[in-house]
Every structure is written in structure tokens, then in C-alpha cells.
Design a protein around this motif. Structure first.
Motif, PDB file in Angstrom:
ATOM      1  N   GLU A  76      16.651  15.075 -42.659  1.00 46.88           N
ATOM      2  CA  GLU A  76      17.374  16.339 -42.742  1.00 46.88           C
ATOM      3  C   GLU A  76      18.615  16.161 -43.615  1.00 46.88           C
ATOM      4  N   ASP A  77      18.893  17.129 -44.464  1.00 50.08           N
ATOM      5  CA  ASP A  77      20.034  17.062 -45.368  1.00 50.08           C
ATOM      6  C   ASP A  77      21.300  17.436 -44.596  1.00 50.08           C
ATOM      7  N   VAL A  78      21.812  16.467 -43.841  1.00 49.28           N
ATOM      8  CA  VAL A  78      22.942  16.758 -42.947  1.00 49.28           C
ATOM      9  C   VAL A  78      24.222  17.055 -43.713  1.00 49.28           C
ATOM     10  N   THR A  79      24.320  16.612 -44.956  1.00 49.24           N
ATOM     11  CA  THR A  79      25.525  16.887 -45.745  1.00 49.24           C
ATOM     12  C   THR A  79      25.449  18.236 -46.454  1.00 49.24           C
ATOM     13  N   MET A  80      24.282  18.872 -46.416  1.00 53.26           N
ATOM     14  CA  MET A  80      24.063  20.194 -47.015  1.00 53.26           C
ATOM     15  C   MET A  80      24.373  20.214 -48.519  1.00 53.26           C
ATOM     16  N   THR A  81      24.111  19.110 -49.199  1.00 48.87           N
ATOM     17  CA  THR A  81      24.351  19.062 -50.642  1.00 48.87           C
ATOM     18  C   THR A  81      23.135  19.516 -51.448  1.00 48.87           C
ATOM     19  N   HIS A  82      21.948  19.405 -50.880  1.00 48.34           N
ATOM     20  CA  HIS A  82      20.702  19.811 -51.550  1.00 48.34           C
ATOM     21  C   HIS A  82      20.565  19.159 -52.924  1.00 48.34           C
ATOM     22  N   ASP A  83      20.976  17.903 -53.036  1.00 47.28           N
ATOM     23  CA  ASP A  83      20.928  17.210 -54.322  1.00 47.28           C
ATOM     24  C   ASP A  83      19.851  16.146 -54.376  1.00 47.28           C
ATOM     25  N   ASN A  84      18.981  16.122 -53.374  1.00 47.80           N
ATOM     26  CA  ASN A  84      17.925  15.100 -53.361  1.00 47.80           C
ATOM     27  C   ASN A  84      16.604  15.710 -52.911  1.00 47.80           C
ATOM     28  N   ILE A  85      16.218  16.776 -53.591  1.00 54.95           N
ATOM     29  CA  ILE A  85      14.973  17.471 -53.281  1.00 54.95           C
ATOM     30  C   ILE A  85      13.788  16.571 -53.615  1.00 54.95           C
ATOM     31  N   GLU A  86      12.756  16.606 -52.777  1.00 49.83           N
ATOM     32  CA  GLU A  86      11.584  15.763 -53.003  1.00 49.83           C
ATOM     33  C   GLU A  86      10.852  16.176 -54.282  1.00 49.83           C
ATOM     34  N   GLU A 329      25.090   0.228 -53.634  1.00 48.27           N
ATOM     35  CA  GLU A 329      24.865  -0.401 -54.931  1.00 48.27           C
ATOM     36  C   GLU A 329      24.923   0.633 -56.054  1.00 48.27           C
ATOM     37  N   TRP A 330      25.646   0.268 -57.112  1.00 42.93           N
ATOM     38  CA  TRP A 330      25.718   1.114 -58.301  1.00 42.93           C
ATOM     39  C   TRP A 330      24.341   1.215 -58.965  1.00 42.93           C
ATOM     40  N   VAL A 331      24.024   2.381 -59.509  1.00 35.14           N
ATOM     41  CA  VAL A 331      22.857   2.545 -60.389  1.00 35.14           C
ATOM     42  C   VAL A 331      23.337   3.133 -61.714  1.00 35.14           C
ATOM     43  N   GLN A 332      22.446   3.183 -62.695  1.00 33.56           N
ATOM     44  CA  GLN A 332      22.840   3.616 -64.046  1.00 33.56           C
ATOM     45  C   GLN A 332      23.255   5.074 -64.130  1.00 33.56           C
ATOM     46  N   ASP A 333      22.616   5.939 -63.363  1.00 32.53           N
ATOM     47  CA  ASP A 333      22.676   7.374 -63.616  1.00 32.53           C
ATOM     48  C   ASP A 333      24.056   7.990 -63.446  1.00 32.53           C
ATOM     49  N   ILE A 334      24.356   8.928 -64.325  1.00 29.85           N
ATOM     50  CA  ILE A 334      25.469   9.834 -64.091  1.00 29.85           C
ATOM     51  C   ILE A 334      25.047  10.800 -62.979  1.00 29.85           C
ATOM     52  N   TYR A 335      26.004  11.269 -62.195  1.00 32.94           N
ATOM     53  CA  TYR A 335      25.655  12.139 -61.073  1.00 32.94           C
ATOM     54  C   TYR A 335      25.636  13.603 -61.490  1.00 32.94           C
ATOM     55  N   ARG A 336      24.571  14.285 -61.109  1.00 32.24           N
ATOM     56  CA  ARG A 336      24.484  15.734 -61.149  1.00 32.24           C
ATOM     57  C   ARG A 336      23.677  16.197 -59.934  1.00 32.24           C
ATOM     58  N   GLU A 344      12.760  14.126 -66.235  1.00 34.17           N
ATOM     59  CA  GLU A 344      11.313  14.082 -66.418  1.00 34.17           C
ATOM     60  C   GLU A 344      10.644  13.364 -65.251  1.00 34.17           C
ATOM     61  N   ASP A 345       9.320  13.494 -65.182  1.00 36.29           N
ATOM     62  CA  ASP A 345       8.603  12.913 -64.047  1.00 36.29           C
ATOM     63  C   ASP A 345       8.029  11.532 -64.351  1.00 36.29           C
ATOM     64  N   LEU A 346       8.289  10.996 -65.550  1.00 36.31           N
ATOM     65  CA  LEU A 346       7.957   9.611 -65.874  1.00 36.31           C
ATOM     66  C   LEU A 346       9.257   8.872 -66.156  1.00 36.31           C
ATOM     67  N   ASN A 347       9.548   7.852 -65.367  1.00 35.90           N
ATOM     68  CA  ASN A 347      10.790   7.086 -65.484  1.00 35.90           C
ATOM     69  C   ASN A 347      12.023   7.993 -65.546  1.00 35.90           C
ATOM     70  N   PRO A 348      12.217   8.863 -64.553  1.00 40.09           N
ATOM     71  CA  PRO A 348      13.343   9.799 -64.587  1.00 40.09           C
ATOM     72  C   PRO A 348      14.686   9.087 -64.650  1.00 40.09           C
ATOM     73  N   PHE A 349      15.608   9.672 -65.418  1.00 42.47           N
ATOM     74  CA  PHE A 349      16.935   9.076 -65.595  1.00 42.47           C
ATOM     75  C   PHE A 349      17.889  10.151 -66.074  1.00 42.47           C
ATOM     76  N   ARG A 350      19.056  10.222 -65.467  1.00 44.11           N
ATOM     77  CA  ARG A 350      20.078  11.179 -65.883  1.00 44.11           C
ATOM     78  C   ARG A 350      21.133  10.463 -66.706  1.00 44.11           C
ATOM     79  N   ARG A 375      29.338   8.158 -61.347  1.00 47.34           N
ATOM     80  CA  ARG A 375      28.037   7.485 -61.293  1.00 47.34           C
ATOM     81  C   ARG A 375      27.505   7.445 -59.866  1.00 47.34           C
ATOM     82  N   VAL A 376      26.189   7.380 -59.770  1.00 45.89           N
ATOM     83  CA  VAL A 376      25.528   7.392 -58.464  1.00 45.89           C
ATOM     84  C   VAL A 376      25.574   6.007 -57.835  1.00 45.89           C
ATOM     85  N   TYR A 377      25.751   5.966 -56.517  1.00 46.08           N
ATOM     86  CA  TYR A 377      25.547   4.730 -55.762  1.00 46.08           C
ATOM     87  C   TYR A 377      24.700   5.045 -54.536  1.00 46.08           C
TER      88      TYR A 377
END
Length: 419
Positions: A76-86, A329-336, A344-350, A375-377
Motif C-alpha cells: 500500500e502506498d502509505v506515503t500517498m506519493t503515487h510515484d511507484n506505479i506498477e 543505496e544511491w542509484v543513477q536516476d534523477i528523481y521524478r 521506456e520499457d526496455l532498460n528504463p532510466f530517468r 537523485r533516487v535512493y
């Protein structure tokens, strides 16, 4: 061209095209002749084709077999951010560090930074040890001891920003390839072979694939030689989440369906080990509840008041340690927030500069924290509750900031192969 010379050329060309012996040409066995022109390789006028035995083994890396998966929140998206839709994506195979980068690894980096670089760069590489300092908590000893005291050698390095983590990846790439370039073919010889930092040999390689002379007597190795590793780097968010899920452990041979999901990097909805001698022990280092970081003396739950040994707790089905808990842990992506809709649905990256511009977010008016430098962690830490242990959860922080709860690990592409 006389007839006999023509016939000899035709036979050579036919053999090359048909790969007379040993089957079709491959990357490791390209043959002596071109399969399209019949021209001979590695002659004075011919193209140089270097010996290649496959990607060299990178220290500390585990192979992650790629494939299709569903990324996003499994809770459940307890933070109500809706930023991680399946959403369903495919991730190419890659390599990832089996454990988080530890204090001893960072001290090694500092050793060579001081030895090989300017004092200014060395100072920029120092972790911020004051991340342990709290005005209303006596964490002062960690400020002085956590990074350098031998007992903490294999605890994850913290106080490292996203920018510093990227610099470490660049240094590690150069240092590992320097070692590979200096090794002989047999017996671990350290004799120089004209590698990354070796010296160029006369008549070595044809133009276009030769090692390039940098002008100072050293050589910048050509990619075509294939005897260096690809770059160490931070994993993308999709790679990190895919590796944390480790759903390879749920698949049956020959079954194309993904019939199981995981809330955490292990089976089940619980955070304790349900099997064997370790039954009842916690599977990750996290904050159990308000004020409970380790449990009660004599019956500790995870026993870790702060971070823990990077090889503590069972690895997931890829063999990766602490993909939940211990440190984020840090990952490459900028956050949006809309990354999952946009990428994209092949190797997605922001990455920076594409869609969803920073101007849409009112940072100057203090209505948002989002810009092109956040950046995303992922992964949860010793200071987080269990919700953040789920691979689909995501948070962000400025790329030049650091905390006592964020570390990192490196990744690498699987060059030249789908397996």
C-alpha cells in the motif's frame, strides 16, 4: 590477377564465408579471415582483430541475469506519493557488487587519491563524518571512529554524496583496468603488456584499432582490444530494484510466467527467517519500531544499533547481501514522480533534461524539493521502518548531500552478451 592466384583467393574466401572448421565465427573465435570479404586479419595491411576470451572478471561483482519483471510498489502506498506505479519492463543482464562499498574500500580510495591526485581532490573525496552528529543524541564517537577504526572496516561507508559515489566508480574503473593491463597471461605476472597505463609498442596494431598514444608515452587502450572492463557505475533504479526482487529464486525451469511476487527480497510477508536454525531471526537491519533499533539485551532482534557488517544477514537469490536494510543505496536516476509513466520499457532510466522539466516544480517558492540535482535512493536502512525495505519504494535527496543512512554499491554492463 592470374588464374591460380584468383583460385587461391576464392578458396580462402569460401572457407572464411563457410567457416570451414569449427562452425560459424564468434566473438572469441572470429577466424583468420573476414567472413564477408575473405581478407586476412592481423596482417600489415589488414584490420587488427585482438584475441578476446570474454569480459574479464570484475572484483566483487555478481552476474544478474536479466529478463521481464514488474517493477513498482508491492505494498500500500502509505506515503500517498503515487510515484511507484506498477509497470512491466525488461532489464538486460548486468553485474552488481555482492555487497555495499565498505569503509575499508573507501579508505583505499582515499589512499590512492592522496597519492595520485591533488590535495583539493583528496579533500573532496572525504566522507562527511559529521552525519553522525545529532544535537540531542550522543553519537559523537561515530564521528571520529566509524570510518577509520579497524572494527568498522567492513561496515558500509556512509556520509558519501551521489557525486562522491560517482567519482569512486570512475576511480575504481581506472584502478581495476590498470591492474588487468599489468597482468601477464599466466601465473599472475605483473609484467606490463601495453595495457591501460602501459607503453606503446612499435608496429603494434593497425590504424583504427590501435592503442592510442596520449602524448606522454602512455597508452589509452582501445575498446576493440576487449581486455579491459566496462565502467563501474551506479546501478539504474530499474536495475537496482530488479536485482533486489531476485525473482529468479521463484521461477521453475521452463515456466515463462512470473507467478510469484515479493514484498521484500525474500519470500513471504514476514521480516523474520521462517526456516532452519535461524528461525525467528531478522532478515535485515532496520528499525523495528519507535525507539527500537536492536531489541532487548539477551534477546536482540537484529543486534545492530546502527549499520552492520556488509555480509551480515542471508543474501538474496542472486547472492547479493543487504539489498534491504543496513543502508539505503544511491542509484543513477534523477528523481521524478512520473518516471514510471515516462521511461521506456526496455532498460528504463530517468536522466536529466528529458520530459517533466524542473521548471514545473516550485522549488523557489518552497512548494517542492524537486529539481535536476535530486537523485533516487532505495532499499531502507538501519534507521528506517520495514515499509522502506520493499524494493519498489523510492525516495530522493540532493546529489551533493549525504546522511548516515545512505551508502552505495557499483554495477556494470554485461558487454557483448545477452546471458
Amino acid at each position: 590477377m592470374n588464374f591460380s592466384k584468383y583460385l587461391r583467393f576464392a578458396v580462402v574466401g569460401a572457407c572464411a564465408l563457410a567457416s570451414c572448421k569449427g562452425g560459424p565465427p564468434t566473438a572469441t573465435k572470429p577466424g583468420k579471415y573476414s567472413s564477408t570479404t575473405g581478407l586476412e586479419y592481423n596482417t600489415e595491411e589488414g584490420m587488427r582483430v585482438a584475441d578476446y576470451k570474454g569480459i574479464p572478471e570484475g572484483p566483487g561483482l555478481i552476474f544478474i541475469e536479466g529478463g521481464r519483471t514488474v517493477l513498482g510498489s508491492q505494498e500500500e502506498d502509505v506515503t500517498m506519493t503515487h510515484d511507484n506505479i506498477e509497470r512491466t519492463v525488461t532489464i538486460a543482464s548486468f553485474y552488481m557488487d555482492e555487497a555495499e562499498v565498505a569503509n575499508i574500500h573507501w579508505l583505499e580510495y582515499l589512499h590512492y587519491a592522496r597519492k595520485d591526485s591533488s590535495e583539493e581532490f583528496y579533500q573532496s573525496a572525504l566522507p562527511d563524518t559529521t552525519v553522525w552528529a545529532r544535537e540531542l543524541s550522543f553519537n559523537d564517537p561515530y564521528v571520529d571512529y566509524y570510518l577509520r577504526y579497524p572494527g568498522f572496516r567492513y561496515f558500509p561507508v556512509v556520509g558519501v554524496s551521489w557525486l562522491q559515489a560517482n567519482d569512486y566508480c570512475t576511480w575504481r574503473t581506472a584502478k581495476v583496468n590498470e591492474r588487468l593491463a599489468g597482468e601477464g597471461d599466466e601465473g599472475g605476472s605483473t609484467k606490463k603488456k601495453g595495457g591501460l597505463f602501459g607503453r606503446k609498442k612499435k608496429g603494434d596494431a593497425a590504424e583504427g584499432t590501435a592503442d592510442a598514444d596520449t602524448g606522454d608515452g602512455k597508452v589509452k587502450i582501445s575498446i576493440e582490444n576487449g581486455n579491459t572492463l566496462p565502467n563501474y557505475r551506479l546501478p539504474t533504479e530499474a536495475e537496482w530494484e530488479y536485482a533486489a526482487q531476485s525473482l529468479i529464486g521463484t521461477q521453475e525451469a521452463g515456466n515463462e510466467n512470473q507467478e510469484n511476487k515479493r514484498i521484500y527480497p525474500w519470500d513471504g510477508r514476514q521480516v523474520r527467517n521462517p526456516y532452519g536454525k535461524g528461525m525467528g531471526t531478522f532478515l535485515a537491519n532496520f528499525k523495528r519500531g519507535r525507539g527500537d533499533y536492536a531489541g532487548i539485551a539477551g534477546s536482540l532482534n537484529d543486534g545492530a544499533m546502527i549499520t552492520e557488517y556488509i555480509y551480515a544477514y542471508p543474501p538474496n537469490d542472486y547472492g547479493l547481501y543487504n539489498m534491504a536494510g543496513n543502508v539505503n543505496e544511491w542509484v543513477q536516476d534523477i528523481y521524478r514522480p512520473l518516471s514510471f509513466d515516462d521511461v521506456e520499457d526496455l532498460n528504463p532510466f530517468r536522466r536529466n533534461g528529458y520530459l517533466d522539466p524542473a521548471e514545473k516544480y516550485d522549488k523557489k517558492g518552497y512548494q517542492s524539493l524537486i529539481d535536476d540535482h535530486v537523485r533516487v535512493y532505495k532499499g531502507g536502512s538501519w534507521r528506517d521502518v520495514a515499509y522502506w525495505l520493499s524494493p519498489g519504494t523510492r525516495r530522493f535527496m540532493a546529489e551533493d548531500s549525504a546522511t548516515a543512512a545512505i551508502g552505495f554499491r557499483c554495477a556494470m554492463i554485461n558487454a557483448g552478451s545477452n546471458k
